[in-house]
Design an enzyme around this catalytic site. Structure first.
Site, PDB file in Angstrom:
ATOM      1  N   CYS A 105       0.837  -1.206   0.000  1.00  0.00           N
ATOM      2  CA  CYS A 105       0.000   0.000   0.000  1.00  0.00           C
ATOM      3  C   CYS A 105       0.875   1.261   0.000  1.00  0.00           C
ATOM      4  O   CYS A 105       1.768   1.403   0.834  1.00  0.00           O
ATOM      5  CB  CYS A 105      -0.926  -0.001   1.216  1.00  0.00           C
ATOM      6  SG  CYS A 105      -1.996   1.444   1.248  1.00  0.00           S
ATOM      7  N   LYS A 150       1.531  -9.574  -0.115  1.00  0.00           N
ATOM      8  CA  LYS A 150       1.339  -8.838  -1.367  1.00  0.00           C
ATOM      9  C   LYS A 150       2.348  -7.690  -1.389  1.00  0.00           C
ATOM     10  O   LYS A 150       2.358  -6.850  -0.483  1.00  0.00           O
ATOM     11  CB  LYS A 150      -0.093  -8.315  -1.477  1.00  0.00           C
ATOM     12  CG  LYS A 150      -0.369  -7.587  -2.788  1.00  0.00           C
ATOM     13  CD  LYS A 150      -1.861  -7.560  -3.082  1.00  0.00           C
ATOM     14  CE  LYS A 150      -2.194  -6.793  -4.342  1.00  0.00           C
ATOM     15  NZ  LYS A 150      -2.235  -5.348  -4.135  1.00  0.00           N
TER      16      LYS A 150
END
Ligand SMILES: Cc1cc2nc3c(=O)[nH]c(=O)nc-3n(C[C@H](O)[C@H](O)[C@H](O)COP(=O)(O)O)c2cc1C
Length: 336
Positions: A113, A152
């Site tokens: 992010c 991720k």
């Protein structure tokens, strides 16, 4: 290459889970709630994630944070995506998750992010600056959770620090069960072309399943990304918003070696109304329709006079009846 035919060609494993297909619904804050995941399950998506869940939110017992956790059995395996920066807090957050729900299949850690609110706490893509810590986080979570723990990531923080190979090595040494990579750097945010060429044959250098993410809008985008990287599956993110059939198009192609046509306008209308119903059931009509102002217009593209319906949906939606009326009036307009 192709030729093995049928499901065996597409099958891969996440822990003990057999995954029979090539499409994964990417985690998207503000989108991938239960309603959105269930809607995509109808198109055959093979794996899903929750929206990202704050470790500290869980630790402080924040009600909204807790509401992101799955509360019932879902049609498709789902991973809970946590974000945080401290291995110990992520471990505690995992324990809280395990006390609160058993309706999940894996724990994922967000290491990609780029939002400043997240990176300034050392979470999200800021973790890429410290590959060893990425590994420590996986180890900490695995010390309390026996199921698959995944991550991720992005290519790196910026062009000068592209270090995904180092990060992957640390994650694998720590026992990660699968890695998803968004083929952009933190600095790229969400724009520009994802750099699949940079991660050419990446799967061949890895021991665990690989998912690739970035601009998967069509079957051809998926074929391109999978051929270059040799990944096990693609992630559907912005490309699935308003075009859920892309999931079925990709899986169908890999199962049958045949292409299926894009959705007709009639089908798009049906999908648009159906997702609205799912969201209303989950969030109530008022909140759902407010959120839907940014989703509904995406179902209408490559059509004449499309700007009118897009503008009306983005500005006028308050009720389900509004949605039906705006679509109906547009269809009438097209008949003229
Ligand atoms: C609105 C929005 C919210 C997102 N939220 C998350 C998230 O919570 N966790 C995460 O790992 N990635 C998140 N992402 C990144 C996507 O999962 C995906 O990797 C990225 O959008 C690149 O794919 P695309 O170019 O196909 O959209 C988000 C992306 C968007 C556009």
């Amino acid at each position: 290459m192709r030729g093995f035919g049928g499901l065996s060609f597409s099958m891969w494993k996440l822990g003990n889970l057999e995954i029979n297909g090539k499409t994964v619904l990417a985690p998207m804050a503000g989108y991938t709630s239960f309603a959105y995941r269930e809607f995509f399950s109808e198109f055959g998506v093979n794996l899903t994630y929750t929206e990202m869940v704050s470790d500290m939110g869980l630790i402080y017992g924040n009600k909204e944070t807790i509401s992101y956790l799955p509360t019932k059995k879902e049609t498709v395996p789902v991973g809970i995506q946590l974000f945080g920066s401290d291995p110990d807090n992520l471990k505690k957050a995992t324990q809280i998750v395990m006390e609160k729900t058993s309706y999940f299949d894996f724990i994922d850690v967000n290491m990609g992010c780029p939002v400043p609110k997240v990176t300034k706490t050392g979470a999200g893509s800021a973790l890429l600056k410290d590959p060893k810590k990425c590994g420590d986080i996986i180890r900490a979570i695995k010390s309390v959770y026996p199921g698959p723990v995944t991550a991720k990531i992005r290519l790196g923080w910026d062009d000068k620090s592209i270090n995904y190979l180092e990060v992957i090595k640390e994650l694998e040494e720590a026992g990660v069960a699968m890695i998803a990579i968004h083929a952009r750097t933190k600095k790229d945010l969400y724009s520009g072309s994802p750099r699949y060429e940079l991660i050419k044959n990446l799967r061949d250098k890895m021991n665990v399943p690989l998912l690739v993410s970035g601009n998967i809008y069509s079957l051809d985008d998926a074929i391109n990304a999978l051929e270059i990287t040799k990944a096990d599956a693609v992630m559907i993110a912005r490309g699935g918003v308003g075009n859920p059939l892309v999931v079925h198009q990709i899986n169908y192609y890999y199962e049958n070696d045949e292409r299926i046509e894009d959705a007709s306008l009639e089908e798009q209308v049906d999908y648009c109304l159906r997702l609205a119903q799912y969201l209303i059931e989950e969030k109530g009509e008022e909140k759902a329709m407010l959120i839907y102002r940014s989703i509904a217009p995406k179902f209408f593209f490559n059509l004449p006079k499309v700007k009118t319906i897009k503008t009306r949906l983005a500005n006028e939606l308050r009720t389900y009846k509004d949605l039906e009326n705006i679509i109906y009036e547009y269809l009438q307009e097209l008949q003229k």
